[in-house]
Design an enzyme around this catalytic site. Structure first.
Site, short mmCIF file in Angstrom:
data_model
loop_
_atom_site.label_atom_id
_atom_site.label_comp_id
_atom_site.label_asym_id
_atom_site.label_seq_id
_atom_site.Cartn_x
_atom_site.Cartn_y
_atom_site.Cartn_z
N SER A 164 0.79 -1.24 0.00
CA SER A 164 0.00 0.00 0.00
C SER A 164 0.81 1.28 0.00
CB SER A 164 -0.96 0.03 1.19
OG SER A 164 -1.90 -0.96 1.04
N ASP A 219 -6.74 -0.05 3.15
CA ASP A 219 -5.35 0.44 3.16
C ASP A 219 -5.25 1.82 3.78
OD1 ASP A 219 -5.17 -1.85 1.72
OD2 ASP A 219 -4.77 -0.89 -0.20
C1 GLA Z 1 -6.21 -3.42 -2.35
C2 GLA Z 1 -7.31 -2.40 -2.02
C3 GLA Z 1 -8.00 -2.72 -0.71
C4 GLA Z 1 -8.43 -4.17 -0.61
C5 GLA Z 1 -7.30 -5.12 -1.06
C6 GLA Z 1 -7.77 -6.54 -1.17
O1 GLA Z 1 -5.16 -3.32 -1.43
O2 GLA Z 1 -6.77 -1.10 -1.97
O3 GLA Z 1 -9.09 -1.84 -0.52
O4 GLA Z 1 -9.61 -4.39 -1.34
O5 GLA Z 1 -6.75 -4.73 -2.31
O6 GLA Z 1 -8.12 -7.02 0.08
#
Ligand code: GLA
Length: 411
Positions: A141, A187
Site C-alpha cells: 500500500s 489500506d
Molecule cells: C487493495 C485495495 C484494498 C483491498 C485489497 C484486497 O489493497 O486497496 O481496498 O480491497 O486490495 O483485500
C-alpha cells in the site's frame, strides 16, 4: 509539534531532500507529514463487501516535507522518481489526467478531497518533496501511504485536523479518482489508524475497529515475488462487479424468504444461504461469493486466535485464506503460489498466504522466530529456482504510525 529526536528517518530525509531540491535556505521553516504502509494479516477482498479486515501498519513510511504556497498548485519532487511535477489543485481546473504522473495524481486527488471537506483552503497550494521506503507495487500500500502522508502534511501546514476515518475516506476517494480503481477502505484506514505492535480489526460497514496486540513469540516474513502487481490492470474492478452481481441475484430471494431481512452486501450472506441458493449463481459468482463469505468468518476467527496468541490457529486461517483466494477468488498467480508453497514446506512456518489485491505482489508468512532465518534462506534460494524470478525479502516491523511535524528550522 513532534520532538525532532523522534522524527522518523524518512521524514528527516524528506526535509533534507526538500532543502536541496528547492534550494531552501536554512532559515526556511519546513513542515512534514508521514504515514505508514500496511501488511494485511487476513481479510482480503472483504472491505468493499462491507466485511472485516485485520491489517497492521508497518515501519515503512512515505513522507512529504515542504512549505505552503499562495497559488493553487502543488510543486512536487519525488525522490524515488527523481522527477518534478507541477499539478493544479483548484477545483475549477479539469482533472489533469494523463499528463500528470500517477504519484503526483494521488497527491493532487487527496488535496482536492481535503479542499472539498473544507480542511484546506481551495486557493492555497504547496511545494514539497516526497520520500518513502514502502516498496512500490509490492502489495504494501505505497499509494495509500502517499495519500495519507499528503493529508498529514496538509495538517502540518495548518490545515484542519479531521477525524482519522474521515481522512481515510477522503484518501480512499483520492485513490479511486487517481488510479481509477474502486478500492475499499482497508489500506487508507490502516495507514491513518495503525498503531505500533497492533493489528486492527476493522468492520468496514460500521467503520468501527478494535486493536489486537501482535504476539511477540512469532515473526512475520514479507516476501515480494517480483511478479508485477498493478491494481488498475488486475481485474480488481471485475471482482467487485462480480460480488455486486451475486448480491443482486441473492438479495430479493433471501428477502422474500425472510420478510424484513436486509441483504445489501455479501457481508449479509451466510455459507448456508449460498449452499441453499447455489442454483441462482453461475459457477464464477458462486466461487467469488464463497470466498468473501468464508473470508469474513476466517478474519473474525483469526482475530480471536491472535488475541489468544494461538499462532497455530492463525496459521491455519492464513493457509485457508490463500487456498480460497487462489481457487475461488482466482486472484493468485503462479509466483504467489510458488512462494507460499516454499514457505509451507519449511518447518516452523505456521501459515502463509498471498497478500493484498493479488495477481502479483507479496506473500506473508507467520513463522517461529527460530525458523525465520531458515525460511528467508529458502525463499531466496528456492523461489528463483521454481519461478525464474528473483523475489526479495521485505523486512517489516509492525511499528508504523502516521504523524506530523509543524514548521520548524533544520531538524
Ligand atoms: C487493495 C485495495 C484494498 C483491498 C485489497 C484486497 O489493497 O486497496 O481496498 O480491497 O486490495 O483485500
Amino acid at each position: 509539534m513532534n520532538d525532532p529526536s523522534t522524527l522518523p528517518e524518512v521524514a528527516r530525509q524528506a526535509i533534507a531532500v526538500f532543502r536541496r531540491a528547492a534550494s531552501a535556505d536554512s532559515d526556511t521553516a519546513i513542515s512534514a507529514g508521514w504515514a505508514p504502509g500496511r501488511m494485511n494479516i487476513i481479510g482480503e477482498h472483504t472491505d468493499y463487501n462491507d466485511g472485516f479486515v485485520l491489517p497492521a501498519a508497518i515501519h515503512r513510511l512515505v513522507a512529504l516535507a515542504g512549505v505552503s504556497a499562495d497559488e493553487p498548485f502543488a510543486t512536487l519532487y519525488s525522490a524515488h522518481h527523481q522527477a518534478w511535477a507541477r499539478v493544479p489543485l483548484g477545483d475549477d481546473v479539469a482533472f489533469a489526467g494523463e499528463q500528470v504522473p500517477l504519484w503526483a495524481r494521488y497527491v493532487q486527488a487527496t488535496w482536492r478531497q481535503l479542499a472539498m471537506l473544507g480542511a484546506v483552503p481551495a486557493s492555497a497550494g504547496f511545494k514539497a518533496a516526497i520520500v518513502g521506503d514502502v516498496p512500490l507495487g509490492g502489495g504494501l500500500s505505497s499509494s495509500a501511504a502517499l495519500e495519507v502522508a499528503t493529508a498529514m502534511f496538509a495538517q502540518s501546514l495548518g490545515g484542519r485536523a479531521l477525524p482519522p476515518l474521515d481522512v481515510a475516506r477522503a484518501c480512499q476517494r483520492a485513490e479511486q479518482a487517481g488510479a481509477d480503481v474502486a478500492v475499499g477502505i482497508m489500506d487508507q484506514a490502516a495507514s491513518c489508524l495503525g498503531r505500533p505492535h497492533s493489528a486492527m480489526l476493522l468492520d468496514c460497514r460500521a467503520l468501527t475497529f478494535t486493536y489486537v496486540p501482535i504476539p511477540e513469540d512469532a515473526e512475520w516474513i514479507v516476501f515480494d515475488t517480483g511478479a508485477p502487481h498493478t491494481l488498475a490492470t488486475s481485474g480488481y474492478n471485475t471482482r467487485r462487479g462480480e460480488c455486486e452481481a451475486a448480491v443482486a441475484r441473492l438479495a430479493p430471494v433471501l428477502a422474500h424468504e425472510t420478510p424484513g431481512r436486509k441483504v445489501h452486501a455479501l457481508r449479509d450472506i451466510t455459507l448456508a444461504d449460498l449452499m441453499q441458493h447455489s442454483s441462482l449463481l453461475d459457477d464464477v459468482l458462486l466461487k467469488r461469493a464463497r470466498h468473501v463469505v468464508s473470508e469474513n468468518m476466517r478474519t473474525l476467527a483469526a482475530a480471536e486466535a491472535l488475541q489468544k496468541c494461538d499462532l497455530a490457529m492463525v496459521g491455519m486461517y492464513l493457509n485457508q485464506s490463500h487456498a480460497s483466494l487462489r481457487d475461488d477468488y482466482e486472484v493468485s498467480c503462479f509466483e504467489l503460489d510458488a512462494a507460499v508453497d516454499v514457505a509451507l514446506a519449511t518447518s516452523g512456518t505456521f501459515g502463509a498466504r498471498m497478500m493484498g489485491a493479488g495477481f502479483g505482489g507479496s506473500i506473508i508468512a507467520l513463522v517461529r522466530p527460530e525458523s525465520s532465518a531458515r525460511l528467508c534462506e529458502r525463499l531466496i534460494s528456492e523461489y528463483p529456482r521454481r519461478t525464474g524470478r528473483n523475489g526479495a525479502l521485505v523486512p517489516c516491523a509492525l511499528t508504523g504510525e502516521a504523524g506530523i511535524q509543524a514548521a520548524s528550522g533544520r531538524p
